[in-house]
Design a protein around this motif. Structure first.
Motif, PDB file in Angstrom:
ATOM      1  N   ILE A   1      54.254  67.378  69.240  1.00  0.00           N
ATOM      2  CA  ILE A   1      55.422  66.644  69.734  1.00  0.00           C
ATOM      3  C   ILE A   1      55.325  65.171  69.357  1.00  0.00           C
ATOM      4  O   ILE A   1      56.313  64.545  68.936  1.00  0.00           O
ATOM      5  N   ALA A   2      54.123  64.596  69.487  1.00  0.00           N
ATOM      6  CA  ALA A   2      53.931  63.188  69.122  1.00  0.00           C
ATOM      7  C   ALA A   2      54.215  62.959  67.633  1.00  0.00           C
ATOM      8  O   ALA A   2      54.796  61.942  67.239  1.00  0.00           O
ATOM      9  N   LYS A   3      53.827  63.941  66.810  1.00  0.00           N
ATOM     10  CA  LYS A   3      54.070  63.830  65.368  1.00  0.00           C
ATOM     11  C   LYS A   3      55.567  63.903  65.063  1.00  0.00           C
ATOM     12  O   LYS A   3      56.093  63.142  64.228  1.00  0.00           O
ATOM     13  N   LEU A   4      56.299  64.832  65.742  1.00  0.00           N
ATOM     14  CA  LEU A   4      57.748  64.955  65.528  1.00  0.00           C
ATOM     15  C   LEU A   4      58.481  63.688  65.958  1.00  0.00           C
ATOM     16  O   LEU A   4      59.446  63.255  65.298  1.00  0.00           O
ATOM     17  N   LYS A   5      58.029  63.074  67.057  1.00  0.00           N
ATOM     18  CA  LYS A   5      58.647  61.820  67.487  1.00  0.00           C
ATOM     19  C   LYS A   5      58.398  60.707  66.469  1.00  0.00           C
ATOM     20  O   LYS A   5      59.270  59.879  66.207  1.00  0.00           O
ATOM     21  N   LYS A   6      57.209  60.704  65.895  1.00  0.00           N
ATOM     22  CA  LYS A   6      56.851  59.649  64.959  1.00  0.00           C
ATOM     23  C   LYS A   6      57.700  59.696  63.687  1.00  0.00           C
ATOM     24  O   LYS A   6      58.085  58.649  63.142  1.00  0.00           O
ATOM     25  N   ILE A   7      58.042  60.928  63.239  1.00  0.00           N
ATOM     26  CA  ILE A   7      58.844  61.052  62.011  1.00  0.00           C
ATOM     27  C   ILE A   7      60.341  61.112  62.308  1.00  0.00           C
ATOM     28  O   ILE A   7      61.155  61.281  61.399  1.00  0.00           O
ATOM     29  N   GLY A   8      60.704  61.012  63.604  1.00  0.00           N
ATOM     30  CA  GLY A   8      62.109  60.940  63.974  1.00  0.00           C
ATOM     31  C   GLY A   8      62.826  62.260  64.122  1.00  0.00           C
ATOM     32  O   GLY A   8      64.055  62.296  64.249  1.00  0.00           O
ATOM     33  N   LYS A   9      62.101  63.365  64.179  1.00  0.00           N
ATOM     34  CA  LYS A   9      62.728  64.680  64.347  1.00  0.00           C
ATOM     35  C   LYS A   9      63.259  64.863  65.770  1.00  0.00           C
ATOM     36  O   LYS A   9      64.260  65.540  65.984  1.00  0.00           O
ATOM     37  N   ILE A  10      62.559  64.305  66.753  1.00  0.00           N
ATOM     38  CA  ILE A  10      62.974  64.421  68.146  1.00  0.00           C
ATOM     39  C   ILE A  10      62.803  63.075  68.814  1.00  0.00           C
ATOM     40  O   ILE A  10      62.224  62.150  68.242  1.00  0.00           O
ATOM     41  N   ASN A  11      63.297  62.976  70.046  1.00  0.00           N
ATOM     42  CA  ASN A  11      63.099  61.770  70.847  1.00  0.00           C
ATOM     43  C   ASN A  11      62.869  62.182  72.302  1.00  0.00           C
ATOM     44  O   ASN A  11      62.758  63.378  72.604  1.00  0.00           O
ATOM     45  N   ASP A  12      62.808  61.205  73.171  1.00  0.00           N
ATOM     46  CA  ASP A  12      62.519  61.494  74.585  1.00  0.00           C
ATOM     47  C   ASP A  12      63.610  62.312  75.257  1.00  0.00           C
ATOM     48  O   ASP A  12      63.376  62.938  76.299  1.00  0.00           O
ATOM     49  N   ASN A  13      64.833  62.324  74.684  1.00  0.00           N
ATOM     50  CA  ASN A  13      65.943  63.059  75.289  1.00  0.00           C
ATOM     51  C   ASN A  13      66.116  64.468  74.735  1.00  0.00           C
ATOM     52  O   ASN A  13      67.038  65.179  75.127  1.00  0.00           O
ATOM     53  N   THR A  14      65.242  64.869  73.799  1.00  0.00           N
ATOM     54  CA  THR A  14      65.350  66.208  73.224  1.00  0.00           C
ATOM     55  C   THR A  14      65.083  67.264  74.293  1.00  0.00           C
ATOM     56  O   THR A  14      64.107  67.169  75.045  1.00  0.00           O
ATOM     57  N   SER A  15      65.933  68.283  74.349  1.00  0.00           N
ATOM     58  CA  SER A  15      65.806  69.316  75.379  1.00  0.00           C
ATOM     59  C   SER A  15      64.668  70.279  75.058  1.00  0.00           C
ATOM     60  O   SER A  15      64.206  70.386  73.915  1.00  0.00           O
ATOM     61  N   THR A  16      64.248  70.994  76.108  1.00  0.00           N
ATOM     62  CA  THR A  16      63.187  71.997  75.934  1.00  0.00           C
ATOM     63  C   THR A  16      63.637  73.110  74.999  1.00  0.00           C
ATOM     64  O   THR A  16      62.847  73.607  74.190  1.00  0.00           O
ATOM     65  N   GLU A  17      64.922  73.496  75.091  1.00  0.00           N
ATOM     66  CA  GLU A  17      65.448  74.553  74.216  1.00  0.00           C
ATOM     67  C   GLU A  17      65.375  74.137  72.746  1.00  0.00           C
ATOM     68  O   GLU A  17      65.036  74.936  71.869  1.00  0.00           O
ATOM     69  N   GLU A  18      65.677  72.878  72.464  1.00  0.00           N
ATOM     70  CA  GLU A  18      65.621  72.386  71.089  1.00  0.00           C
ATOM     71  C   GLU A  18      64.179  72.385  70.561  1.00  0.00           C
ATOM     72  O   GLU A  18      63.917  72.747  69.410  1.00  0.00           O
ATOM     73  N   LEU A  19      63.237  71.996  71.440  1.00  0.00           N
ATOM     74  CA  LEU A  19      61.828  72.019  71.045  1.00  0.00           C
ATOM     75  C   LEU A  19      61.370  73.441  70.728  1.00  0.00           C
ATOM     76  O   LEU A  19      60.652  73.681  69.749  1.00  0.00           O
TER      77      LEU A  19
END
Length: 300
Positions: free
Chosen positions: A130-148
């Motif tokens: 998750i930290a890696k996806l946030k770093k490359i901009g794929k997700i953010n703090d508002n991304t839902s659990t379903e999307e993850l």
């Protein structure tokens, strides 16, 4: 010494009886990784000897138990730093003493520890992903659990995590730690006498006095067979220093002749591997320890 350095470590010595009925002790072993760490602080490094029969390893990859020299155990025991346990039972006898109920309990403990280890690894790897996806901009703090979950499924992340799980092997035997080897174990004096008796059977006591004198001077000693000596001596931790000395067995240098061929070959070998070839002994009258170093200078 204070704190952790003041505690006594546990050393297991296996004793066997020969056909003549003599008791011979085998290589002293230390199984606890924390004891091994403490031994290193005291300048005793030993030799790691644990491996699997079907997966032979080079020395740098071996694991516990740590095998000590008999001189190490004598020094630890006489300085009141170790609890030496003599195991006179055969391995089959020890295992036979474990009840089915105890065996089932140990199996449950191992299964529970393994389950917790896998759970921790999964959480750690998912958080890392998750930290890696946030770093490359794929997700953010508002991304839902379903999307993850959708991203994990599309990238086969769960399968990759499962395939990367490893089994964490315990450093200490759960069986030997809890099995009572000897309720009426030998006393301090009994252990000392057993160690001295064994040492006198195979070595000269003067050799231990050489070992002690070098330890008192701050040297760290290891078996020296691969360099043609009894010990090799380091000026500090072997991970930081090369060995400087190749120590031979003690001799009565006042009365015992020194073989010149051995001295020449030892000195040449020592010079080749950049070590001093050292002999020594103990004066009978004064009990003083003396060392003599020989170095091959070459000719021409």
């Amino acid at each position: 010494m204070t704190g952790e350095d003041s505690r006594r470590i546990a050393i297991s010595i296996y004793a066997k009886r020969t056909a003549r009925g003599e008791e011979v002790i085998m290589s002293p072993l230390v199984f606890d990784i924390h004891d091994i760490q403490l031994l290193r602080k005291w300048g005793i490094c030993g030799v790691l000897s644990g491996t699997l029969p079907t997966a032979a390893q080079q020395n740098v990859f071996l694991s516990v138990p740590l095998r000590l020299m008999l001189e190490d155990v004598l020094w630890l025991h006489l300085n009141n730093l170790a609890d030496v346990k003599v195991i006179r039972k055969e391995g089959d006898d020890i295992m036979a003493g474990i009840t089915p109920q105890r065996g089932a309990k140990l199996a449950r403990l191992v299964e529970d520890r393994l389950s917790k280890s896998f759970e921790y690894q999964r959480k750690f790897k998912k958080d890392e992903h998750i930290a890696k996806l946030k770093k490359i901009g794929k997700i953010n703090d508002n991304t839902s659990t379903e999307e993850l979950q959708r991203l994990d499924k599309s990238n086969n992340n769960d399968q990759l995590i499962e395939s990367s799980l490893f089994i964490d092997v315990a450093d200490i035997s759960m069986i030997l730690k809890d099995v009572n080897i000897d309720l009426n174990g030998p006393s301090y004096d009994d252990i000392r006498n057993l160690l001295f008796k064994q040492y006198r059977r195979t070595e000269k006591m003067q050799t231990y006095l050489l070992y002690k004198a070098l330890r008192d001077q701050g040297y760290v000693l290891s078996p020296g067979g691969r360099f043609g000596g009894k010990f090799i001596a380091y000026p500090g931790d072997p991970l930081r220093f090369h060995s400087h000395l190749t120590i031979q067995d003690a001799i009565d240098y006042c009365n015992e002749p020194i073989d010149l061929i051995s001295m020449i070959s030892g000195a040449r070998l020592g010079t080749t591997v950049k070590k001093l070839w050292v002999i020594g002994g103990v004066e009978e009258e004064t009990k003083d320890t003396h060392f003599f170093s020989v170095e091959w200078a070459g000719f021409g």
